[in-house]
Design an enzyme around this catalytic site. Structure first.
Site: not given
Length: 367
Positions: A22, A116-117
């Site tokens: 993350d 983003d993860e």
């Protein structure tokens, strides 16, 4: 004595090694990286106008209670010195592809959740690094060296716990939860941190005396079914640190959207239009974050008597754009006005996904 002719028990599920990566305050960190004047300042990515929504907040802003999906006016009340920066989704997407290329050096089993993860299954140690922790540390080091950004990682034997662990030592941290510690780790956490438990569900759980994983584990399955329906099986397993879901690299997005439950019911057309605009802004942030496009807009209304309706329409050109999404939502709402009762929840969702480069599980952002 057991029947010698009975079928043997099924084999136990495979023991996996899962990493959840993350990025730390991704959008805001990119802006601070690219503009030194923003470093050390409370930054919000998003619109500062009256009906704007915070897409991301820097850690400096978070100390004031500023969070993603928060109305911009609320964020400014909490942090008068907040600096708003317009989002640059093309830049975030390009960096996300850089990070995805790093992941691909270590495994082909990558399940992105957003720009983003992502989950990574590193059960196969491709480079012989010796442990999933070592793999995660090397990935984090490469992300920092190649992008100038930091990432946090959770390492565990399933997706549920890996995701919880990645949030444990943020920012720029790592947390490893081996199988022997899984159930105790889950028991120690508030249920509001569980993936899928939004504010509304957390409030319902608190009313039932369920505030921690340990409280949840004490509830029999029949009780959970009575109060949470089909979600009960997931909760029952989660409370025991059990999650057999594989990392799925080809998972398709079904829908992306946002919904908001109001503190007091609203009924006037002006208030409902204002609420719709804010929910649409939050939905658009989520849509851009997932990098998807779609064909169908769906409006969800829950009235004061808990009756829920959904209404949908296809976009006129069969392709997503910001203006048509918002216009579609307004047209659906207008068709329901005046409402017979006050509205306690309003949601807007995009489905019929046509561009799924950022494949993710179905996501609805609860405000």
């Amino acid at each position: 004595m057991a029947d010698s002719d009975s079928a043997p028990p099924p084999p136990p599920p495979p023991q996996r090694k899962i990493i959840h990566i993350d990025m730390d305050a991704f959008y805001a960190s990119v802006e601070q990286r690219d503009d030194p004047a923003l470093r050390g300042k409370p930054v919000a990515v998003g619109g500062s106008r009256a009906r704007g929504v915070v897409a991301a907040a820097s850690y400096e802003a978070r100390t004031f209670g500023v969070r993603s999906a928060m109305p911009s006016v609320t964020a400014l009340r909490r942090c008068p010195d907040l600096v708003f920066v317009p989002p640059r989704f093309d830049v975030y997407g390009a960096i996300s592809q850089q990070i995805r290329a790093i992941f691909a050096d270590y495994t082909d089993q990558i399940e992105p959740l957003s720009l983003d993860e992502a989950y990574l299954d590193v059960t196969e140690d491709r480079h012989g690094l010796g442990s999933a922790k070592a793999i995660a540390e090397q990935i984090r080091a490469r992300i920092k060296a190649e992008t100038g950004l930091t990432a946090s990682a959770g390492v565990s034997y399933n997706k549920f716990i890996a995701k919880l662990a990645s949030d444990q030592n943020k920012p720029d941290g790592i947390c490893v939860i081996p199988p022997a510690r899984g159930a105790a780790f889950v028991a120690s956490l508030p249920v509001k941190r569980f993936h899928g438990v939004g504010p509304v569900t957390a409030t319902r759980m608190a009313a039932l005396g369920i505030e921690t994983g340990a409280d949840l584990r004490e509830q029999p399955l029949a009780f959970l079914h009575a109060h949470f329906g089909s979600y009960a099986d997931y909760l029952y397993g989660a409370a025991r640190g059990i999650d057999h879901r594989p990392v799925r690299s080809n998972r398709a997005t079904k829908s992306v959207g946002a919904e908001r439950t109001f503190e007091t019911d609203i009924a006037s057309p002006a208030d409902l239009h204002a609420a719709l605009d804010r929910v649409a802004e939050a939905a658009l942030v989520r849509i851009e974050r997932h990098g998807v496009r779609g064909r169908t807009v769906t409006l969800k209304l829950r009235f004061s008597d808990f009756r829920t309706i959904t209404r949908a329409r296809s976009l006129s050109r069969g392709a997503f754009d910001r203006t048509s999404f918002v216009a579609g939502g307004r047209a659906l709402l207008d068709a329901q006005l005046p409402v017979p009762l006050g509205v306690r929840l309003l949601g807007l969702t995009l489905s019929g996904i046509t561009d799924n480069e950022e494949a993710t599980e179905q996501a609805t952002l609860l405000l």
